[in-house]
Design an enzyme around this catalytic site. Structure first.
Site, short mmCIF file in Angstrom:
data_model
loop_
_atom_site.label_atom_id
_atom_site.label_comp_id
_atom_site.label_asym_id
_atom_site.label_seq_id
_atom_site.Cartn_x
_atom_site.Cartn_y
_atom_site.Cartn_z
N HIS A 46 -3.78 -8.11 -3.91
CA HIS A 46 -3.66 -6.92 -3.05
C HIS A 46 -4.23 -7.68 -1.65
O HIS A 46 -3.58 -7.34 -0.71
CB HIS A 46 -4.63 -5.98 -3.24
CG HIS A 46 -5.04 -4.82 -2.39
ND1 HIS A 46 -3.91 -3.96 -1.80
CD2 HIS A 46 -5.91 -4.59 -1.42
CE1 HIS A 46 -4.30 -3.32 -1.02
NE2 HIS A 46 -5.43 -3.59 -0.33
N HIS A 78 -1.32 4.71 -0.29
CA HIS A 78 -2.10 5.48 0.26
C HIS A 78 -1.70 6.96 -0.02
O HIS A 78 -1.94 7.69 1.08
CB HIS A 78 -2.19 5.07 1.50
CG HIS A 78 -3.36 3.85 1.83
ND1 HIS A 78 -4.59 3.98 1.08
CD2 HIS A 78 -3.12 2.55 2.26
CE1 HIS A 78 -5.09 2.73 1.41
NE2 HIS A 78 -4.14 1.86 2.03
N ASP A 107 0.84 -1.21 0.15
CA ASP A 107 -0.08 0.06 -0.02
C ASP A 107 0.83 1.16 0.09
O ASP A 107 1.79 1.40 0.78
CB ASP A 107 -0.95 0.18 1.27
CG ASP A 107 -1.76 -1.03 1.16
OD1 ASP A 107 -1.52 -2.17 0.61
OD2 ASP A 107 -3.08 -0.86 1.98
N ASP A 120 -3.82 -0.01 -3.64
CA ASP A 120 -4.27 1.03 -2.79
C ASP A 120 -2.88 2.26 -2.71
O ASP A 120 -2.25 2.57 -1.95
CB ASP A 120 -3.86 0.27 -1.43
CG ASP A 120 -5.34 -0.25 -0.90
OD1 ASP A 120 -6.34 -0.44 -1.94
OD2 ASP A 120 -5.53 -0.35 0.47
N HIS A 143 -9.12 -0.07 -2.39
CA HIS A 143 -9.35 1.50 -2.25
C HIS A 143 -9.30 2.09 -3.89
O HIS A 143 -9.65 3.19 -4.03
CB HIS A 143 -8.14 2.15 -1.63
CG HIS A 143 -8.38 2.11 -0.26
ND1 HIS A 143 -8.94 3.34 0.42
CD2 HIS A 143 -8.25 1.28 0.72
CE1 HIS A 143 -9.29 2.92 1.74
NE2 HIS A 143 -8.72 1.80 1.98
#
Lengths: 416, 382
Positions: A243, A53, A51, A79, A112
């Site tokens: 993921h 983010h 990730d 993500d 996400h």
């Protein structure tokens, strides 16, 4: 300098690019991604990342630690957006790099990368704030729908080559017996784990089957690199990257290949599970506290790896304070690449480097996860495949702001 | 955007000289010793006062998503509310639910017996109005008002705004006995006692807690605090902003000085904890950049330290749990399912980290705390 290179250099400086250019890049990226299979085949060497983010400055730190594109071949496990303050810059940079160097970077979808989640966790608001409209968010979401669901890494080595940044130092060969090497962001080795001692790394002792024992794994020689499977099975085996994790609806990599992925992430079903599930210390399947996907235990992973001739599953999705965490006799690893997550968690991040198996003159043995294809190569005694040599580079958050402007420092929420 | 730089966050440049100052700045390290300058003191006080808005915004966010039922929350948020992330909403929910539970246990012991609650640093807390509007009857049918005297103590800067809101809205005034006159005045002045509320069941005391001094007569408004009633004192993120000695002095003022030793007393604290692990260190440094120093955090950084604190305050019984446990053990399965269904929480690991850094601790003396003993046992079974 082409427009694309210009966009890349703007984005590297954490500046946004004009809306029409975003539209164009998203369009080009979509044309590339549409050609990719649900499970992209990636050849080692490759650096696997978890990730991001929207932590742009930490992504820059990742490239500093892991090497830049195109020098290093990267695989990002989703993500890219939400939570951090620079989801736009982070995702668009990765997308530009994908368009510029399509063979040097692979992007797969995280939970996400979804319209619904980005409206709750920040990416939508960020687009609105930075562009004044939701257009850019829409372009990006259209790209999300085309991202692959997973990747399979082939041609990995069971041994570790010296770290590529060792050039300045005297190159000290890594002992062939080393399976896991951990390095810090200054390119210093902080720990090494030989195969014979991989038990040190296990979260719990195996109850049903034994991991590869030293007697079965001879010292790995150059041409005769071998593990429990004997010389037929050269290299470190195939690694599935996804993921979240596994799905009760998916028992083979081929089943992932059959999904219709070009859509918003559904609330349930195989595609949802691949992006949402987590490994856990349970038997079989369990309900996920996240409200989507499932929990799956060691038995599920081992069966899946065995049936699909995988040596390892690499996944992201869960914050781990140490940056990475191997579970279930090293049959699955979580890689987390967002240091000090949300500017609050105090964790370190990691990336996973898998080296290339050069023992067969670069010819990749095609144990690529097609069910049954290499079943005859599997050891009949149920011993899990010995994994590829793994180098984890662990790094901290980038200094908050090089110019020392505290106003740029994001404010994390606490209970006051 | 929720977590972004909120409007109530002070101009950081004005605080730059505070960076690295660490603990001990502000109100000084000991007792009531003063800060290095009057200006610093005012800045610090403003920041602490503003943490109340932060809490109000979080409460409204949790209410709007459906975690909490609190029709009063919206009246205390200045400007626009912000939607908080799911883990913040859940944390607000768990904290509120856990303290509500302790309050209910306190009130339901011999319900006809009049009781008293003192909320320290109450800010814009809505608990009094929630209690007055929705307290279930003992027989489970309908609601009744508890026989309760409720006191709130806070900085005048906070009480003025609160009182202003309360006196203007019928939603509030009807819960106060006798009902307050609705104030239509836009400015201040006109009515007597604009700065306080002294009703039969509700008192707002505009007092800086640090000025309480056992060697001096109590503030005049304390004549409304009945010294013999079973009394619950609570601090939700209030005393933690004081220097440890000052925080202890406030607590001891009530437990050892103001109330006779025969008065049954209960005490509830809601505070951060664990400052020394990596999450805790980042928390301390992030808050320091906002000018917020959790001064008691080192001294009372664990449940064990909180239990020892309760004993030092003279409480015979004590208990406590971090917010993780309060969620895991303190919320029944059906309610958990309802709450989990409100929002998709994609922050499970982060939730456990965050929730592990806050606790509710409680202590009691005298009779009438059977409910609390029960709750204590619930959380001490490991």
């Amino acid at each position: 300098m082409s427009d694309l290179d210009k966009a890349i250099s703007e984005l590297r400086a954490c500046k946004i690019i004009p809306e029409p250019q975003v539209r164009e890049i998203c369009h080009k990226a979509r044309e590339l991604l549409i050609e990719e299979a649900n499970v992209v085949q990636v050849d080692a060497p490759v650096t696997i990342c978890g990730d991001i983010h929207g932590q742009f400055h930490d992504l820059m730190e990742l490239f500093r630690v892991g090497g830049d594109i195109p020098d290093t071949n990267y695989l990002f496990m989703g993500d890219f957006v939400d939570r951090g303050f620079y989801s736009l810059e982070s995702f668009l940079l990765l997308l530009c790099l994908k368009v510029r160097y399509p063979d040097r970077i692979t992007l797969i979808r995280g939970n996400h990368e979804s319209r619904q989640i980005t409206t709750v966790y920040g990416f939508y608001d960020e687009c609105l704030r930075k562009y004044g409209s939701a257009n850019v968010w829409r372009y990006c979401c259209d790209v999300f729908d085309y991202l692959a669901l997973g990747a399979i890494v082939l041609g990995t080595s069971s041994t570790l080559e010296p770290s590529f940044m060792d050039h300045s130092q005297a190159i000290e060969p890594v002992d062939n017996d080393v399976e896991i090497e951990i390095m810090n962001s200054r390119n210093e080795v902080t720990a090494r784990f030989p195969r014979s001692r991989r038990r040190l790394f296990e979260s719990e002792a195996l109850n049903s089957s034994q991991p590869g024992t030293p007697s079965k794994i001879g010292p790995s020689g150059t041409g005769a690199t071998s593990d429990a499977g004997g010389s037929l099975q050269s290299g470190g085996g195939a690694v599935l990257c996804v993921h979240g994790g596994l799905s009760p609806l998916i028992d083979s990599v081929d089943k992932i290949r059959l999904l219709d992925r070009k859509q918003e992430v559904p609330h349930e079903g195989a595609m949802c599970d691949l992006l949402w599930s987590d490994p856990d210390e349970i038997d079989g399947w369990g309900l996920s506290p996240r409200g989507a996907g499932f929990l799956f235990g060691s038995d599920i992973v081992k069966r899946f790896n065995h049936l699909n001739d995988l040596s390892l599953i690499a996944r992201a999705h869960q914050l781990v304070m140490e940056g990475f965490k191997e579970m279930f006799d090293s049959s699955i690893v979580t890689v987390w690449s967002a240091p000090n997550y949300c500017y609050r968690c105090g964790n370190v991040a990691a990336i996973l480097e898998l080296g290339e198996d050069t023992s067969q003159g670069g010819v990749i043995s095609r144990s690529n996860g097609d069910a049954g294809r290499s079943l005859q190569l599997l050891p009949s005694n149920g011993i899990p495949r010995s994994g590829p040599g793994r180098r984890y580079r662990v790094f901290d958050a980038a200094p908050q702001d090089p110019r020392g402007m505290p106003a740029k420092k994001p404010v994390a929420d606490y209970f006051l | 955007m929720s977590i972004m730089a909120a409007p109530q966050i002070p101009n950081l440049n004005s605080l730059r000289n505070l960076r690295g100052a660490g603990r001990g700045r502000g109100w000084g390290t000991g007792g009531f010793s003063g800060p290095s300058s009057e200006e610093d003191k005012i800045v610090h006080d403003r920041i602490v006062q503003q943490t109340d808005q932060d809490a109000s915004v979080s409460r409204l966010s949790a209410v709007e998503v459906g975690y909490l039922n609190d029709p009063f929350a919206k009246y205390f948020v200045r400007g626009e509310g912000q939607r908080r992330y799911p883990i913040i909403n859940r944390g607000t929910y768990v904290r509120t639910q856990a303290i509500d539970n302790l309050v209910d246990q306190f009130l339901s012991h011999e319900p006809s017996q009049k009781k008293q609650i003192i909320s320290l640093g109450a800010g814009s807390d809505t608990r009094f109005f929630r209690l007055m509007s929705a307290h279930p009857r003992a027989n489970g049918i309908g609601y009744e008002r508890p026989n309760l005297m409720y006191h709130e103590i806070d900085f005048p800067a906070n009480t003025i705004e609160k009182i202003d809101s309360i006196k203007k809205l019928s939603e509030f005034v009807r819960h106060v006995e006798p009902p307050l006159r609705l104030s239509h005045s836009s400015g201040r002045g006109g009515l007597d006692n604009e700065d306080t509320i002294d009703a039969d069941n509700y008192h707002v005391h505009p007092i800086d807690l640090r000025t309480l001094d056992p060697s001096r007569p109590p503030p005049r408004s304390f004549e409304h605090i009945e010294k013999d009633l079973p009394t619950l004192i609570m601090s939700e993120c209030c005393l933690c902003y004081l220097a440890p000695a000052a925080a202890d002095a406030v607590a001891l003022y009530f437990t050892q000085h103001f109330f006779p030793s025969t008065t049954p007393l209960g005490f509830i604290l809601y505070e951060p904890m664990k400052p020394n692990d990596s999450f805790g260190k980042v928390m301390v440094s992030n808050l320091a950049i906002r000018g917020i120093v959790l001064q008691t955090l080192q001294k009372y950084g664990s449940l064990e330290a909180q239990a020892a604190r309760m004993r030092a305050y003279g409480f015979k019984g004590s208990g406590g749990a971090d917010v993780n446990e309060l969620w895991n053990k303190g919320v029944d399965e059906k309610e958990k399912e309802r709450v989990a269904g409100l929002e998709m929480v994609d922050e499970v690991e982060e939730w456990e980290l965050l929730a592990g850094h806050y606790c509710v601790a409680w202590g009691w003396r005298g009779e009438g705390w059977d409910g609390w003993q029960h709750v204590t046992r619930q959380f001490s079974d490991k």
